[in-house]
Design a protein around this motif. Structure first.
Motif, short mmCIF file in Angstrom:
data_model
loop_
_atom_site.label_atom_id
_atom_site.label_comp_id
_atom_site.label_asym_id
_atom_site.label_seq_id
_atom_site.Cartn_x
_atom_site.Cartn_y
_atom_site.Cartn_z
N THR A 1 0.83 -1.20 0.00
CA THR A 1 0.00 0.00 0.00
C THR A 1 0.87 1.26 0.00
OG1 THR A 1 -1.75 -1.17 1.16
CG2 THR A 1 -1.81 1.23 1.26
N GLY A 2 1.90 1.27 0.81
CA GLY A 2 2.80 2.42 0.86
C GLY A 2 3.51 2.66 -0.46
N ILE A 3 3.99 1.61 -1.07
CA ILE A 3 4.69 1.73 -2.35
C ILE A 3 3.74 2.23 -3.43
CG2 ILE A 3 5.79 0.39 -4.20
CD1 ILE A 3 7.10 -1.30 -1.98
N VAL A 4 2.52 1.69 -3.47
CA VAL A 4 1.53 2.11 -4.47
C VAL A 4 1.20 3.59 -4.29
CG1 VAL A 4 -0.88 1.82 -5.19
CG2 VAL A 4 0.60 -0.18 -4.89
N ARG A 5 1.07 4.02 -3.05
CA ARG A 5 0.77 5.44 -2.79
C ARG A 5 1.89 6.34 -3.30
NH1 ARG A 5 -3.40 6.80 1.04
NH2 ARG A 5 -4.30 4.87 1.81
N VAL A 6 3.12 5.96 -3.07
CA VAL A 6 4.26 6.77 -3.52
C VAL A 6 4.29 6.84 -5.05
CG1 VAL A 6 6.79 6.81 -3.68
CG2 VAL A 6 5.68 6.41 -1.48
N PHE A 7 4.11 5.69 -5.72
CA PHE A 7 4.20 5.67 -7.17
C PHE A 7 2.99 6.26 -7.88
CE2 PHE A 7 7.42 2.13 -6.63
CZ PHE A 7 8.48 2.91 -7.04
N THR A 8 1.87 6.39 -7.21
CA THR A 8 0.66 6.92 -7.86
C THR A 8 0.32 8.34 -7.40
OG1 THR A 8 -0.77 5.89 -6.20
CG2 THR A 8 -0.31 4.61 -8.21
N GLU A 9 1.21 8.97 -6.67
CA GLU A 9 0.93 10.32 -6.19
C GLU A 9 0.73 11.29 -7.35
OE1 GLU A 9 2.95 13.79 -3.48
OE2 GLU A 9 3.52 11.71 -3.12
N GLU A 10 1.55 11.20 -8.38
CA GLU A 10 1.42 12.08 -9.56
C GLU A 10 0.05 11.90 -10.22
OE1 GLU A 10 3.58 14.27 -11.26
OE2 GLU A 10 4.88 14.21 -9.49
N GLN A 11 -0.38 10.65 -10.38
CA GLN A 11 -1.67 10.41 -11.00
C GLN A 11 -2.82 10.97 -10.15
OE1 GLN A 11 0.75 8.13 -10.76
NE2 GLN A 11 1.22 7.67 -12.89
N ARG A 12 -2.69 10.89 -8.83
CA ARG A 12 -3.74 11.43 -7.96
C ARG A 12 -3.82 12.95 -8.09
NH1 ARG A 12 -2.30 9.77 -2.51
NH2 ARG A 12 -0.45 8.89 -3.41
N ARG A 13 -2.67 13.60 -8.23
CA ARG A 13 -2.69 15.05 -8.42
C ARG A 13 -3.34 15.41 -9.75
NH1 ARG A 13 3.13 15.94 -7.23
NH2 ARG A 13 3.09 17.09 -9.17
N ILE A 14 -3.05 14.67 -10.80
CA ILE A 14 -3.67 14.90 -12.12
C ILE A 14 -5.18 14.72 -12.02
CG2 ILE A 14 -3.87 13.99 -14.48
CD1 ILE A 14 -0.85 13.30 -14.27
N VAL A 15 -5.64 13.67 -11.33
CA VAL A 15 -7.07 13.41 -11.17
C VAL A 15 -7.73 14.56 -10.41
CG1 VAL A 15 -8.76 11.90 -10.00
CG2 VAL A 15 -6.90 10.91 -11.36
N ALA A 16 -7.08 15.08 -9.38
CA ALA A 16 -7.65 16.19 -8.60
C ALA A 16 -7.82 17.44 -9.47
CB ALA A 16 -6.76 16.49 -7.39
N VAL A 17 -6.81 17.77 -10.30
CA VAL A 17 -6.90 18.93 -11.18
C VAL A 17 -7.99 18.71 -12.23
CG1 VAL A 17 -5.68 20.26 -12.95
CG2 VAL A 17 -4.55 19.70 -10.79
N ALA A 18 -8.08 17.49 -12.78
CA ALA A 18 -9.11 17.19 -13.78
C ALA A 18 -10.50 17.36 -13.18
CB ALA A 18 -8.92 15.78 -14.31
N ARG A 19 -10.69 17.00 -11.96
CA ARG A 19 -12.00 17.17 -11.31
C ARG A 19 -12.32 18.67 -11.12
NH1 ARG A 19 -11.25 12.21 -7.24
NH2 ARG A 19 -12.06 10.61 -8.65
N ARG A 20 -11.30 19.43 -10.75
CA ARG A 20 -11.53 20.87 -10.57
C ARG A 20 -11.91 21.51 -11.90
NH1 ARG A 20 -6.36 23.02 -7.78
NH2 ARG A 20 -7.19 24.99 -8.53
N VAL A 21 -11.22 21.11 -12.98
CA VAL A 21 -11.53 21.66 -14.31
C VAL A 21 -12.95 21.23 -14.71
CG1 VAL A 21 -10.94 21.53 -16.78
CG2 VAL A 21 -9.13 21.84 -15.06
N ALA A 22 -13.30 19.97 -14.46
CA ALA A 22 -14.64 19.48 -14.80
C ALA A 22 -15.71 20.21 -14.01
CB ALA A 22 -14.72 17.98 -14.55
N ALA A 23 -15.35 20.69 -12.82
CA ALA A 23 -16.30 21.43 -11.98
C ALA A 23 -16.39 22.89 -12.41
CB ALA A 23 -15.90 21.31 -10.52
N GLY A 24 -15.57 23.32 -13.38
CA GLY A 24 -15.66 24.68 -13.89
C GLY A 24 -14.48 25.57 -13.55
#
Length: 175
Positions: A143-166
């Motif tokens: 779980t720890g390793i997956v979190r470290v390696f997917t942190e970039e993707q989570r940030r991209i998803v967060a920005v995409a949601r903000r853009v989708a929200a306007g």
């Protein structure tokens, strides 16, 4: 460890059974009594309780220890081979031996294997606990390793949601 304990018990069982058979073979026909010697000491606990009976060629009991009263005798897979049997809820390590000098007479000799069974149960529980702990630890590390390696993707998803929200000013920041 359990196999080594079983071999040690088998050696002690065979030694005691052979000594008992030799003693029976040296007695007169009238004195068909089993000895009162203590059982084999296969470990540090001390002498084990013994189960013993002598039968003739027809299977009729000629002598028996008090521990064998009204207990059925198990059949052996092969002559003089050590085997396991259950007698009235007791798990035993057993052997059948020919009594030297007595045609057709055979000795059934057995000792409880409770110590070996208890040790095996303790070992099984310890190994099961170690497996569960190792499995939990592996899950945490993964779980720890997956979190470290997917942190970039989570940030991209967060920005995409903000853009989708306007929020068109949302940007992915570099670290």
């Amino acid at each position: 460890a359990n196999r080594a304990q079983e071999r040690q018990l088998d050696e002690a069982l065979l030694t005691a059974a052979r000594a008992e058979a030799r003693l029976l073979g040296s007695q007169s026909d009238e004195a068909r009594a089993l000895s009162n010697r203590p059982g084999p000491a296969a470990n540090q606990v001390g002498p084990l309780q013994t189960y013993a009976a002598v039968v003739d060629e027809r299977g009729q009991r000629l002598a028996q220890r008090p521990t064998m009263r009204a207990r059925p005798l198990p059949t052996a897979p092969r002559a003089s081979s050590v085997f396991d049997a259950w007698l009235d809820g007791a798990h035993l390590r057993c052997v059948w031996l020919a009594v030297p000098g007595r045609a057709g007479a055979r000795l059934f000799f057995a000792v409880p294997r409770a110590d070996i069974d208890d040790d095996a149960a303790i070992l099984f529980r310890a190994m099961a606990l170690a497996f569960i702990v190792a499995l939990g630890w592996a899950a945490l590390v993964t779980t720890g390793i997956v979190r470290v390696f997917t942190e970039e993707q989570r940030r991209i998803v967060a920005v995409a949601r903000r853009v989708a929200a306007g929020d068109l000013s949302a940007r992915i920041s570099s670290r």
